[in-house]
Design a protein around this motif. Structure first.
Motif, PDB file in Angstrom:
ATOM      1  N   THR A 158     -33.815 -32.265  13.590  1.00 44.34           N
ATOM      2  CA  THR A 158     -34.832 -31.851  14.561  1.00 44.34           C
ATOM      3  C   THR A 158     -34.249 -30.852  15.553  1.00 44.34           C
ATOM      4  OG1 THR A 158     -35.899 -33.991  14.349  1.00 44.34           O
ATOM      5  CG2 THR A 158     -36.465 -32.699  16.293  1.00 44.34           C
ATOM      6  N   ARG A 204     -34.067 -27.452  13.809  1.00 47.02           N
ATOM      7  CA  ARG A 204     -35.406 -26.861  13.668  1.00 47.02           C
ATOM      8  C   ARG A 204     -35.890 -26.329  15.023  1.00 47.02           C
ATOM      9  NH1 ARG A 204     -40.436 -30.866  12.395  1.00 47.02           N
ATOM     10  NH2 ARG A 204     -42.196 -29.417  12.691  1.00 47.02           N
ATOM     11  N   THR A 205     -35.738 -27.136  16.071  1.00 45.48           N
ATOM     12  CA  THR A 205     -36.160 -26.715  17.408  1.00 45.48           C
ATOM     13  C   THR A 205     -35.333 -25.522  17.869  1.00 45.48           C
ATOM     14  OG1 THR A 205     -36.590 -29.053  17.857  1.00 45.48           O
ATOM     15  CG2 THR A 205     -36.655 -27.557  19.732  1.00 45.48           C
ATOM     16  N   ALA A 237     -34.154 -29.910  23.465  1.00 47.86           N
ATOM     17  CA  ALA A 237     -35.365 -29.077  23.398  1.00 47.86           C
ATOM     18  C   ALA A 237     -35.772 -28.594  24.783  1.00 47.86           C
ATOM     19  CB  ALA A 237     -36.506 -29.866  22.761  1.00 47.86           C
ATOM     20  N   ILE A 238     -35.716 -29.467  25.760  1.00 46.04           N
ATOM     21  CA  ILE A 238     -36.112 -29.099  27.134  1.00 46.04           C
ATOM     22  C   ILE A 238     -35.200 -27.989  27.652  1.00 46.04           C
ATOM     23  CG2 ILE A 238     -36.249 -29.962  29.521  1.00 46.04           C
ATOM     24  CD1 ILE A 238     -37.059 -32.719  28.226  1.00 46.04           C
ATOM     25  N   ALA A 249     -32.321 -35.093  20.992  1.00 40.38           N
ATOM     26  CA  ALA A 249     -33.111 -33.961  20.492  1.00 40.38           C
ATOM     27  C   ALA A 249     -34.114 -33.514  21.562  1.00 40.38           C
ATOM     28  CB  ALA A 249     -33.833 -34.342  19.200  1.00 40.38           C
ATOM     29  N   ILE A 250     -34.662 -34.479  22.278  1.00 44.34           N
ATOM     30  CA  ILE A 250     -35.628 -34.160  23.346  1.00 44.34           C
ATOM     31  C   ILE A 250     -34.916 -33.405  24.471  1.00 44.34           C
ATOM     32  CG2 ILE A 250     -37.089 -35.190  25.151  1.00 44.34           C
ATOM     33  CD1 ILE A 250     -38.391 -35.579  22.469  1.00 44.34           C
ATOM     34  N   SER A 271     -32.013 -42.370  30.086  1.00 42.74           N
ATOM     35  CA  SER A 271     -31.595 -41.166  29.379  1.00 42.74           C
ATOM     36  C   SER A 271     -32.711 -40.758  28.441  1.00 42.74           C
ATOM     37  CB  SER A 271     -30.325 -41.431  28.577  1.00 42.74           C
ATOM     38  OG  SER A 271     -30.626 -42.289  27.488  1.00 42.74           O
ATOM     39  N   LEU A 272     -32.659 -39.515  28.004  1.00 47.08           N
ATOM     40  CA  LEU A 272     -33.632 -39.037  27.024  1.00 47.08           C
ATOM     41  C   LEU A 272     -32.951 -38.967  25.663  1.00 47.08           C
ATOM     42  CD1 LEU A 272     -35.201 -36.133  29.114  1.00 47.08           C
ATOM     43  CD2 LEU A 272     -36.257 -38.335  28.613  1.00 47.08           C
ATOM     44  N   ASN A 273     -33.739 -39.032  24.621  1.00 45.56           N
ATOM     45  CA  ASN A 273     -33.248 -38.804  23.270  1.00 45.56           C
ATOM     46  C   ASN A 273     -32.541 -37.439  23.216  1.00 45.56           C
ATOM     47  OD1 ASN A 273     -34.039 -37.136  20.764  1.00 45.56           O
ATOM     48  ND2 ASN A 273     -34.167 -39.224  20.002  1.00 45.56           N
TER      49      ASN A 273
END
Lengths: 258, 258
Positions: free
Chosen positions: B125, B128-129, B246-247, B242-243, B238-240
């Motif tokens: 992911t 791709r991002t 992306a941010i 991949a997330i 925390s965030l994932n």
């Protein structure tokens, strides 16, 4: 201690793990693991199940006062667990019971409207990210993956207890209610004319996010005030739904200085 | 047609699916499905395998000229496939052969530096991002999940062919090379003083992203010019990965007006 997989409680537990219909009839769901146990508001815990070895090793360190606890043999526990390496604790928990006003009540709404999302991992990640981004509520079409699916519950990492959410029978009618409350609806759409960062999210904001493979239905897309798109370089045709949601939600934070 | 799972080619194919070491020795990897077949540059395809039923139903619609094709019985095809419902086409493909200069050559660098990421889905992911966000190259520590793992390959949806990437033996040495090229390194860090959106990414930019559970090692974090954090509301810790990536990547796009 329950040692047989044909015990009635064990059968029901397994069915609650697997069947959305039964979860919704009984208005409960199942959470697994110590982390989720500690995140769960105690008054919502209906029943705690411990594996025999968890009980003998760690049972005394847990505060279980006031909770109904049942011990399962390790074999039976593995049988009802949804994970490959169960920690040895799971609970039956009362479902949330939100109404649409709960989802919209924030002074400055920041809402996700999810149409027919299907991937449990995506759904859980979206909910976790939504809490991080200060989302005030989530509306879902009836055909969206069940949020009480064990995989979704696990991947929310507790956010399921902290964000108001609601499945709506009539997604388009819900969009009208949202609009009538003065909240602007932005559809994430590949044909959006404007990029997402050119819009103003200081007022009440809702994002419409569609199914992973097919995007939004034309009817749902029509219900939006504005179509926005996330620019994509290279040959990428679309972003993962959780990724796209995260980019939009954090743009709201950024603009609001939150 | 090959009908036996003890055929030498079949054995090697299965090993290529499962073993990073063999993939790296032979400098090839395996891709599955029509979509990935059509994304693959033809000069890199070493061998095509079709299932018997795919060959009889759809084989004639495919342009396979110049390619070495072998037919497998459906049973053998299922045996070597990494997916539950195989489409019936897979290829052995030459690995990329980038050097660090390829990863850094863009006029305005936008680089990801991944340290010990472990989740194949996250890795795919992210790639791709990254393509979508216009990332110009990806550097990975040696202990990061193998990008040629079938799950990663599948979830890149073809981006693996279009973004220069490199595993580096010495991650800290690579960071020095990046810095020496005038590229600023930002570490995504929970202890970052400034939020990510307060920094300027108009110049050459690299983001350091750490392991899903443990974040960056102190040594890698030290190698950064600046620590940044993504603000988190509620009880989210925390965030994932991949997330979070992306941010950050899309903030670069936003600032650059790309």
């Amino acid at each position: 201690m329950i040692t047989s997989t044909s015990n009635a409680k064990v059968k029901e537990l397994l069915n609650l793990q697997k069947k959305a219909k039964l979860r919704n009839e009984k208005k409960v769901f199942v959470v697994e693991g110590l982390r989720m146990f500690s995140e769960t508001p105690r008054e919502r815990i209906v029943q705690v199940y411990l594996s025999e070895s968890f009980h003998s090793k760690k049972g005394k360190q847990l505060n279980l006062s006031g909770l109904t606890v049942e011990i399962l043999s390790d074999t039976v526990f593995s049988y009802v667990s949804d994970t490959k390496s169960p920690q040895g604790i799971l609970c039956i928990v009362k479902q949330n019971d939100y109404i649409i006003e709960d989802v919209m009540k924030a002074e400055r709404a920041h809402i996700l409207m999810l149409e027919n999302l299907q991937d449990p991992g995506n759904m859980g990640t979206i909910m976790r990210t939504a809490e991080g981004a200060g989302v005030t509520g989530i509306l879902m079409s009836r055909d969206t993956v069940d949020i009480y699916n064990p995989k979704v519950v696990r991947s929310t990492m507790g956010s399921i207890y902290r964000i108001p959410f609601l499945y709506v029978e009539d997604f388009l009618a819900a969009a009208k209610v949202v609009k009538a409350a003065g909240i602007r609806i932005f559809a994430a759409h590949l044909d959006g004319k404007d990029t997402y960062d050119r819009q103003d999210y200081l007022g009440g904001t809702a994002f419409l996010i569609g199914n992973e493979g097919n995007g939004l239905t034309p009817e749902a897309a029509e219900a939006a005030d504005t179509w926005i798109r996330i620019p994509m370089h290279g040959k990428v045709e679309s972003l993962n739904a959780a990724i796209a949601s995260a980019i939009l939600m954090y743009e709201v934070c950024r603009q609001r200085g939150e």
